[in-house]
Enzyme design. Sequence first.
Site, PDB file in Angstrom:
ATOM      1  CG  ASN A  77      45.650  63.925  49.629  1.00 19.31           C
ATOM      2  OD1 ASN A  77      45.775  65.178  50.042  1.00 19.31           O
ATOM      3  ND2 ASN A  77      44.824  63.191  49.773  1.00 19.31           N
ATOM      4  CG  HIS A 162      35.695  53.883  50.486  1.00 24.61           C
ATOM      5  ND1 HIS A 162      36.438  55.058  50.312  1.00 24.61           N
ATOM      6  CD2 HIS A 162      36.512  52.794  49.943  1.00 24.61           C
ATOM      7  CE1 HIS A 162      37.555  55.171  50.502  1.00 24.61           C
ATOM      8  NE2 HIS A 162      37.611  53.871  50.042  1.00 24.61           N
ATOM      9  NE  ARG A 187      36.555  53.814  54.546  1.00 22.54           N
ATOM     10  CZ  ARG A 187      36.747  54.795  53.905  1.00 22.54           C
ATOM     11  NH1 ARG A 187      38.339  54.803  54.201  1.00 22.54           N
ATOM     12  NH2 ARG A 187      36.252  55.416  53.953  1.00 22.54           N
ATOM     13  CE1 TYR A 199      39.821  58.616  56.001  1.00 17.80           C
ATOM     14  CE2 TYR A 199      38.483  56.566  56.670  1.00 17.80           C
ATOM     15  CZ  TYR A 199      39.394  57.706  55.755  1.00 17.80           C
ATOM     16  OH  TYR A 199      39.409  56.517  54.985  1.00 17.80           O
ATOM     17  CG  HIS A 253      41.912  57.631  59.054  1.00 17.24           C
ATOM     18  ND1 HIS A 253      42.343  58.674  59.211  1.00 17.24           N
ATOM     19  CD2 HIS A 253      42.101  57.284  57.399  1.00 17.24           C
ATOM     20  CE1 HIS A 253      43.074  58.934  57.737  1.00 17.24           C
ATOM     21  NE2 HIS A 253      42.855  57.726  56.801  1.00 17.24           N
ATOM     22  CD  GLU A 277      42.126  51.397  55.463  1.00 20.98           C
ATOM     23  OE1 GLU A 277      42.787  51.550  55.675  1.00 20.98           O
ATOM     24  OE2 GLU A 277      41.262  50.898  55.075  1.00 20.98           O
ATOM     25  CD  GLU A 303      45.625  54.353  54.361  1.00 20.44           C
ATOM     26  OE1 GLU A 303      45.460  56.020  54.649  1.00 20.44           O
ATOM     27  OE2 GLU A 303      44.371  53.887  54.089  1.00 20.44           O
ATOM     28  NE  ARG A 324      43.775  49.729  53.665  1.00 23.50           N
ATOM     29  CZ  ARG A 324      44.156  50.055  52.007  1.00 23.50           C
ATOM     30  NH1 ARG A 324      43.826  49.591  51.208  1.00 23.50           N
ATOM     31  NH2 ARG A 324      43.074  51.489  52.238  1.00 23.50           N
ATOM     32  CG  HIS A 353      45.970  54.171  50.103  1.00 21.84           C
ATOM     33  ND1 HIS A 353      45.504  54.169  50.956  1.00 21.84           N
ATOM     34  CD2 HIS A 353      46.625  54.734  49.696  1.00 21.84           C
ATOM     35  CE1 HIS A 353      44.946  56.210  50.998  1.00 21.84           C
ATOM     36  NE2 HIS A 353      45.818  56.301  50.196  1.00 21.84           N
ATOM     37  CG  ASP A 357      45.154  60.263  48.254  1.00 19.57           C
ATOM     38  OD1 ASP A 357      45.252  59.123  48.223  1.00 19.57           O
ATOM     39  OD2 ASP A 357      44.661  60.695  49.792  1.00 19.57           O
ATOM     40  CD  GLU A 380      41.258  52.491  49.268  1.00 16.09           C
ATOM     41  OE1 GLU A 380      40.300  53.945  49.777  1.00 16.09           O
ATOM     42  OE2 GLU A 380      42.390  51.833  49.870  1.00 16.09           O
TER      43      GLU A 380
END
Length: 443
Positions: A77, A162, A187, A199, A253, A277, A303, A324, A353, A357, A380
């Site tokens: 990404n 999510h 999540r 985010y 994040h 996370e 991730e 992840r 992950h 993306d 995920e």
Amino acid sequence: MTTAGTAAAAAAAAAANAGTNAGTGTRPGTDADVDTGTGADTIVAAEVLVTSPGRNFVALKITTAQGMVGWGDATLNGRELAVASYLRDHLAPLLIGRDPARIEDTWQYLYRGAYWRRGPVTMTAIGAVDIALWDIKGKATGQPVYQLLGGAVRDRILTYTHATGWDVPQLLDSVDARRAEGFLAIRAQSGVPGLDTVYGVTRDGVGYEPAGRGAAPAEEVWDTDSYLRHAPKVLAAVREHVGPEVRLLHDAHHRLTPGQAAGLGRALEEVNLFWLEDVTPAENQEVLRHVRRHTTVPLAIGEVFNTVWECQSLITEQLIDFVRTCVTHAGGISHLRRIAALAEIWQVRLGPHGPSDVSPVALGASLHVGLSTPNFAIQEYMGYEPLVHEVFRHAWSYADGHLHPGDRPGIGIEVDEKLAARFPYEPAYLPVARRRDGSMTDW
């Protein structure tokens, strides 16, 4: 869409048809009597496809002399074209003439042969090749890849999605919507008072896509203190709303210091999260010892990791509960299995992950690993726009909070190249973040 198999791949295909060494199992630049495999089949083309059906994806198509086609995902990404160039200019020419069945040898050849090892661009490119070769092996043997990895160890794979809301009522509505879709693990992310952007959340409640179209990244303002005051109350409200059975997850994040991360963990212990996370940037892995000493909340990190070596200390010191790493960004199926094997010894589980993306190709590959790996805990699944499903036709499926890779030979993915060609690459970047005083921080 751009096709970047280039003249090297085309020339090799022509050479194969003419009976030259490109079709006999010898590497370009080696003596004709140096065989890289059994000679049963050879790679004759490696093409890079860049397409943007709603967001940018990079796919690798490997074709063999016997007409087998394997697909890999090379999406990174915000740096998609860097990986496309790495594949087109550096790896594709090296693949011509190689035996596609020698997956591990090819992995070692590309990893050790680069000298400049590791890093997201290199490992994503290698991962694309690895996934495509596993796809070919499955098709050649008539089996889904998970059977080649030892067979299923579970019937289906738990997945999480999510839920987002700018305020608590909107978030609870989103959680209810996800539960109505059958999800058992969710999540939860919310807005933060005083901030215009956060985010994982949009003000209007529509689907969240972090990469914004444009020539440069969007700049967001971040306030950790406001977040820390707000997040525990929000997550406590979600837990009260859903009861004890729903698995709740939350993503910080990478934005907290070790002390802040430890404090947040302690504040969330009664919420009984499935995991917290990316509480802090993991480049300095020693700081996770501090977090671990001060909270029992399960921690998930990785991730942005690309190899087992980034995970090693966190796993062997049991500083995390879930790793992840993504199948695409961590060198493909072959290397993700090595990470899983190390983690299993130390009772650390995998939760790869899998946002929008990474393409449906990568998700399919991850699910084959998940079905056949004992310590694979959860996958995920953010979902895709309908057009993405049309471009990347897949055998994997979702039902009742779980995913399954399907039983089609290989990874179970076919790409509609004509449809993909209608959606050319558009520049898009993940945001960057600044504190209120204007200084840069982690996004």
